[in-house]
Design a protein around this motif. Structure first.
Motif, PDB file in Angstrom:
ATOM      1  N   ARG A 138      -6.441  40.334  -1.772  1.00 19.77           N
ATOM      2  CA  ARG A 138      -6.062  39.838  -3.089  1.00 19.77           C
ATOM      3  C   ARG A 138      -7.217  40.073  -4.047  1.00 19.77           C
ATOM      4  NH1 ARG A 138      -4.424  33.702  -3.414  1.00 19.77           N
ATOM      5  NH2 ARG A 138      -6.685  33.460  -3.274  1.00 19.77           N
ATOM      6  N   LEU A 139      -6.913  40.734  -5.161  1.00 20.31           N
ATOM      7  CA  LEU A 139      -7.958  41.038  -6.146  1.00 20.31           C
ATOM      8  C   LEU A 139      -8.534  39.744  -6.703  1.00 20.31           C
ATOM      9  CD1 LEU A 139      -9.386  43.345  -7.744  1.00 20.31           C
ATOM     10  CD2 LEU A 139      -7.665  43.000  -9.521  1.00 20.31           C
ATOM     11  N   ASP A 140      -9.855  39.705  -6.781  1.00 23.35           N
ATOM     12  CA  ASP A 140     -10.572  38.541  -7.308  1.00 23.35           C
ATOM     13  C   ASP A 140     -10.449  38.533  -8.834  1.00 23.35           C
ATOM     14  OD1 ASP A 140     -12.287  36.487  -7.906  1.00 23.35           O
ATOM     15  OD2 ASP A 140     -14.122  37.581  -7.372  1.00 23.35           O
ATOM     16  N   GLY A 141      -9.334  37.982  -9.325  1.00 20.32           N
ATOM     17  CA  GLY A 141      -9.055  38.005 -10.762  1.00 20.32           C
ATOM     18  C   GLY A 141     -10.058  37.226 -11.589  1.00 20.32           C
ATOM     19  N   PHE A 142     -10.450  36.042 -11.106  1.00 18.25           N
ATOM     20  CA  PHE A 142     -11.397  35.238 -11.870  1.00 18.25           C
ATOM     21  C   PHE A 142     -12.757  35.932 -11.935  1.00 18.25           C
ATOM     22  CE2 PHE A 142     -14.388  31.552 -12.293  1.00 18.25           C
ATOM     23  CZ  PHE A 142     -13.990  31.175 -13.572  1.00 18.25           C
ATOM     24  N   GLY A 143     -13.165  36.556 -10.828  1.00 26.08           N
ATOM     25  CA  GLY A 143     -14.414  37.317 -10.831  1.00 26.08           C
ATOM     26  C   GLY A 143     -14.342  38.485 -11.795  1.00 26.08           C
ATOM     27  N   ALA A 144     -13.156  39.132 -11.871  1.00 25.13           N
ATOM     28  CA  ALA A 144     -12.996  40.248 -12.804  1.00 25.13           C
ATOM     29  C   ALA A 144     -13.162  39.781 -14.247  1.00 25.13           C
ATOM     30  CB  ALA A 144     -11.620  40.893 -12.610  1.00 25.13           C
ATOM     31  N   VAL A 145     -12.605  38.605 -14.563  1.00 27.09           N
ATOM     32  CA  VAL A 145     -12.742  38.063 -15.921  1.00 27.09           C
ATOM     33  C   VAL A 145     -14.203  37.721 -16.223  1.00 27.09           C
ATOM     34  CG1 VAL A 145     -12.141  36.128 -17.426  1.00 27.09           C
ATOM     35  CG2 VAL A 145     -10.385  37.196 -16.013  1.00 27.09           C
ATOM     36  N   LEU A 146     -14.863  37.053 -15.262  1.00 22.37           N
ATOM     37  CA  LEU A 146     -16.274  36.699 -15.470  1.00 22.37           C
ATOM     38  C   LEU A 146     -17.132  37.940 -15.686  1.00 22.37           C
ATOM     39  CD1 LEU A 146     -16.899  33.820 -12.881  1.00 22.37           C
ATOM     40  CD2 LEU A 146     -16.825  33.625 -15.370  1.00 22.37           C
ATOM     41  N   SER A 147     -16.953  38.962 -14.862  1.00 27.52           N
ATOM     42  CA  SER A 147     -17.774  40.171 -14.999  1.00 27.52           C
ATOM     43  C   SER A 147     -17.496  40.861 -16.325  1.00 27.52           C
ATOM     44  CB  SER A 147     -17.516  41.133 -13.837  1.00 27.52           C
ATOM     45  OG  SER A 147     -16.220  41.689 -13.906  1.00 27.52           O
ATOM     46  N   ALA A 148     -16.216  40.926 -16.717  1.00 27.32           N
ATOM     47  CA  ALA A 148     -15.871  41.588 -17.975  1.00 27.32           C
ATOM     48  C   ALA A 148     -16.455  40.838 -19.171  1.00 27.32           C
ATOM     49  CB  ALA A 148     -14.349  41.698 -18.110  1.00 27.32           C
ATOM     50  N   ARG A 186     -15.749  32.008   1.567  1.00 27.57           N
ATOM     51  CA  ARG A 186     -14.432  31.537   1.980  1.00 27.57           C
ATOM     52  C   ARG A 186     -13.678  32.580   2.805  1.00 27.57           C
ATOM     53  NH1 ARG A 186     -12.093  28.796  -3.612  1.00 27.57           N
ATOM     54  NH2 ARG A 186     -13.400  26.911  -3.590  1.00 27.57           N
ATOM     55  N   GLY A 187     -14.329  33.702   3.092  1.00 28.74           N
ATOM     56  CA  GLY A 187     -13.694  34.737   3.890  1.00 28.74           C
ATOM     57  C   GLY A 187     -12.774  35.657   3.114  1.00 28.74           C
ATOM     58  N   ARG A 188     -12.807  35.580   1.788  1.00 31.36           N
ATOM     59  CA  ARG A 188     -11.999  36.464   0.952  1.00 31.36           C
ATOM     60  C   ARG A 188     -12.835  37.661   0.510  1.00 31.36           C
ATOM     61  NH1 ARG A 188     -10.247  33.028  -3.875  1.00 31.36           N
ATOM     62  NH2 ARG A 188      -9.538  35.099  -4.547  1.00 31.36           N
ATOM     63  N   VAL A 189     -12.169  38.654  -0.078  1.00 31.82           N
ATOM     64  CA  VAL A 189     -12.847  39.866  -0.541  1.00 31.82           C
ATOM     65  C   VAL A 189     -13.313  39.652  -1.976  1.00 31.82           C
ATOM     66  CG1 VAL A 189     -12.628  42.331  -1.014  1.00 31.82           C
ATOM     67  CG2 VAL A 189     -11.498  41.328   0.980  1.00 31.82           C
ATOM     68  N   PRO A 190     -14.615  39.637  -2.235  1.00 30.06           N
ATOM     69  CA  PRO A 190     -15.108  39.445  -3.610  1.00 30.06           C
ATOM     70  C   PRO A 190     -15.003  40.730  -4.424  1.00 30.06           C
ATOM     71  CG  PRO A 190     -16.950  39.769  -2.135  1.00 30.06           C
ATOM     72  CD  PRO A 190     -15.715  39.783  -1.272  1.00 30.06           C
ATOM     73  N   LEU A 191     -15.042  40.582  -5.725  1.00 28.68           N
ATOM     74  CA  LEU A 191     -15.078  41.767  -6.584  1.00 28.68           C
ATOM     75  C   LEU A 191     -16.362  42.553  -6.335  1.00 28.68           C
ATOM     76  CD1 LEU A 191     -13.498  43.124  -9.001  1.00 28.68           C
ATOM     77  CD2 LEU A 191     -15.136  41.966 -10.494  1.00 28.68           C
ATOM     78  N   LEU A 192     -17.460  41.837  -6.125  1.00 30.09           N
ATOM     79  CA  LEU A 192     -18.756  42.450  -5.844  1.00 30.09           C
ATOM     80  C   LEU A 192     -19.390  41.718  -4.674  1.00 30.09           C
ATOM     81  CD1 LEU A 192     -21.187  44.300  -6.554  1.00 30.09           C
ATOM     82  CD2 LEU A 192     -21.966  42.486  -8.101  1.00 30.09           C
ATOM     83  N   ASP A 193     -19.657  42.448  -3.609  1.00 32.21           N
ATOM     84  CA  ASP A 193     -20.361  41.862  -2.465  1.00 32.21           C
ATOM     85  C   ASP A 193     -21.844  41.823  -2.811  1.00 32.21           C
ATOM     86  OD1 ASP A 193     -21.426  41.055  -0.069  1.00 32.21           O
ATOM     87  OD2 ASP A 193     -20.252  42.439   1.156  1.00 32.21           O
TER      88      ASP A 193
END
Length: 545
Positions: A209-219, A277-284
């Motif tokens: 699942r794409l890390d949507g909140f991380g995408a918003v923060l980075s943008a 949490r074991g999920r895939v981050p936008l940036l490791d």
């Protein structure tokens, strides 16, 4: 990670790195890279025609250029992660189609708003999908020395695009129209898509699942930083110039950049939480602990900062002080393009023998030396041969850098992190480009203002009352304009005719001082970047790669 699955394409790994298709993959990838960097440099030399054609202002066209860089920087990490999610070659092709739609809209734009939507937003979004995938696809199609050579070609083509853009743009703008550049990009995109079968898509596609909140923060974080940097010349770095608001009597710039850095700090914290949490981050963020990756990213930022700084100062000198048009300016930059392509090819071949660290350091030292040589030629009369040698040395140095850094960044991370590394790579390059233009530009304007006031104060032929009026005029804002325009502006402001010549002489001399300081700052930035190369691969590590 638990959300990651195996390869989604049964035939993805059938061809080895030495397969015929893979050996040709660099051609469509290099063409795509050339397209991505071409129109920015073309747009820079077409500003006056765009202003006239759309009956708009220079600031509006500069806004379009700013938004293009902003959209790319803000979406680059997300674009890289989408490559992992849907497949790098698929996202590469989708990005190219989006880019072509934006290019066609720009070529046909009836108004400046359509141009901004087509170029700044649609093309910018397409580029954010193409570039991270492109970097990862090079790594996926080549190994060892072949990969180093491929990245050398890609880096050389990127730099050549920046250098050739003013020449091509100047010619087309003068002889035909700037619109032909964007129409031509559509044709090149079609060619890349037709040659797409030469590119092997061998990545391990993942399900997550794409890390949507991380995408918003980075943008948001990157947008605030880029806007702050790009507007610093207008707003002022600390003290306000034309800042829209002045918090605590200061420019908006430090608050914008500081706010962006705070959001990025929150982004890194969020990414660590997502990974925990074991999920895939936008940036490791664990990848940023890799020394070679960090050094490579810092070196990439420095490379683009220096190159774009030089390409801001030199055309300004040629067009304002020497009176050259866009095409003549492009011709003077041609030695940089030729030397860059040659150095990128040679550097990639000798990298395993001497080590990336040595090649990169040689490139930085060469660029610093080139800046000193060019400074010596910045006079009222252009010293043609020494200037051409200096520009060729700029190409030599940046070509050596380009031959190594892309390969370093991609080789430093595991295969599953290549798209992410590509996003980081082009984010660093865009930030470097923004900093190069903003820092060097603001430094040159400040040097121009200081120098002209000092020269006026030291000239006994200029009356004290006139000097005071000039000081007030400079304090309200000063720009680089041709001497004839400066003379007319002074006469329009009511300065005494007998004093105007002396004021213009001081202004012209101050322009040369400002350009020299800008170029010396570029050389200093290259030297400052040297310590960052300490963790780059040496000869032994290069041989192993």
């Amino acid at each position: 990670m638990s959300e990651t699955s195996g390869p989604s394409s049964p035939g993805a790994a059938r061809a080895g790195p030495g397969a015929p298709a893979a050996s040709r993959a660099v051609l469509p990838l290099a063409i795509a890279q050339f397209i991505m960097v071409l129109d920015s440099s073309v747009m820079s030399v077409s500003i006056s025609q765009l202003v006239e054609e759309f009956d708009t202002t220079v600031s509006t066209i500069q806004l379009a250029i700013t938004l293009y860089a902003l959209v790319m920087a803000a979406l680059m990490l997300t674009g890289g992660k989408l490559g992992d999610l849907f497949g790098r070659l698929r996202v590469f092709r989708i990005g190219l189609v989006i880019y072509a739609v934006g290019s066609l809209m720009t070529a046909l734009a009836p108004t400046v708003m359509v141009l901004i939507v087509g170029w700044s937003f649609i093309e910018g979004a397409g580029a954010a999908l193409v570039l991270p995938a492109l970097a990862a696809l090079v790594a996926g199609n080549y190994e060892g020395a072949g990969r180093a050579r491929a990245y050398g070609i890609i880096g050389g083509v990127a730099g050549a695009g920046i250098a050739i853009g003013p020449l091509l743009g100047g010619w087309l703008t003068t002889a035909y129209s700037w619109r032909w550049v964007f129409a031509g990009e559509v044709v090149f995109v079609v060619i890349v898509l037709l040659l797409g079968s030469w590119i092997r898509d061998d990545e391990q596609r993942a399900r997550f699942r794409l890390d949507g909140f991380g995408a918003v923060l980075s943008a948001v974080g990157l947008s605030l930083v880029v806007i702050g940097v790009l507007q610093s010349g207008t707003w002022g770095w600390v003290l306000p110039l034309q800042s829209p608001v002045t918090p605590f009597g200061l420019s908006l710039t430090p608050f914008m950049i500081g706010g962006g850095l705070a959001v990025l700090w929150a982004f890194f914290g969020w990414e660590r939480r997502v990974a925990g949490r074991g999920r895939v981050p936008l940036l490791d963020v664990r990848n940023l602990r890799i020394p070679a990756l960090r050094s490579g990213l810092v070196s990439l930022l420095a490379q683009n900062l220096v190159l774009l700084g030089i390409f801001f100062a030199v055309p300004l000198y040629l067009q304002v002080s020497q009176g050259m048009d866009a095409f003549q300016t492009g011709l003077r930059l041609l030695p940089t393009s030729i030397a860059m392509l040659l150095a990128a090819a040679v550097g990639a071949r000798v990298g395993t023998r001497f080590g990336a660290r040595t090649i990169v350091r040689t490139g930085l030292l060469t660029v610093a030396a080139a800046c000193v040589l060019i400074v010596a030629t910045v006079e009222p009369e252009l010293a043609t041969v020494p200037f051409a040698i200096g520009m060729a040395l700029v190409g030599l140095g940046t070509g050596l850098l380009a031959s190594q850094l892309g390969n370093i960044v991609q080789s430093a991370v595991p295969p599953e992190a290549r798209s992410e590394a590509g996003g980081l790579q082009y984010t660093a390059q865009n930030l470097g480009s923004s900093l190069g233009t903003a820092l060097i530009g603001s430094l040159m304007v400040a040097a121009l203002a200081t120098a002209v006031l000092d020269l006026i104060a030291a000239d006994p032929d200029i009356e004290a009352a006139v000097a005071d009026r000039a000081t007030v005029q400079v304090a309200s804002g000063i720009e680089y304009v041709p001497a004839a325009d400066a003379e007319q502006a002074l006469l329009d402001e009511g300065f005494p005719r007998e004093q105007v010549d002396d004021l213009v002489d001081a202004y012209v001399e101050a322009q040369l001082i400002g350009v020299k300081l800008g170029l010396l700052a570029c050389g200093a930035a290259a030297l400052i970047a040297l310590p960052a190369t300490r963790r780059l691969p040496g000869r032994e590590q290069g041989a192993e790669a």
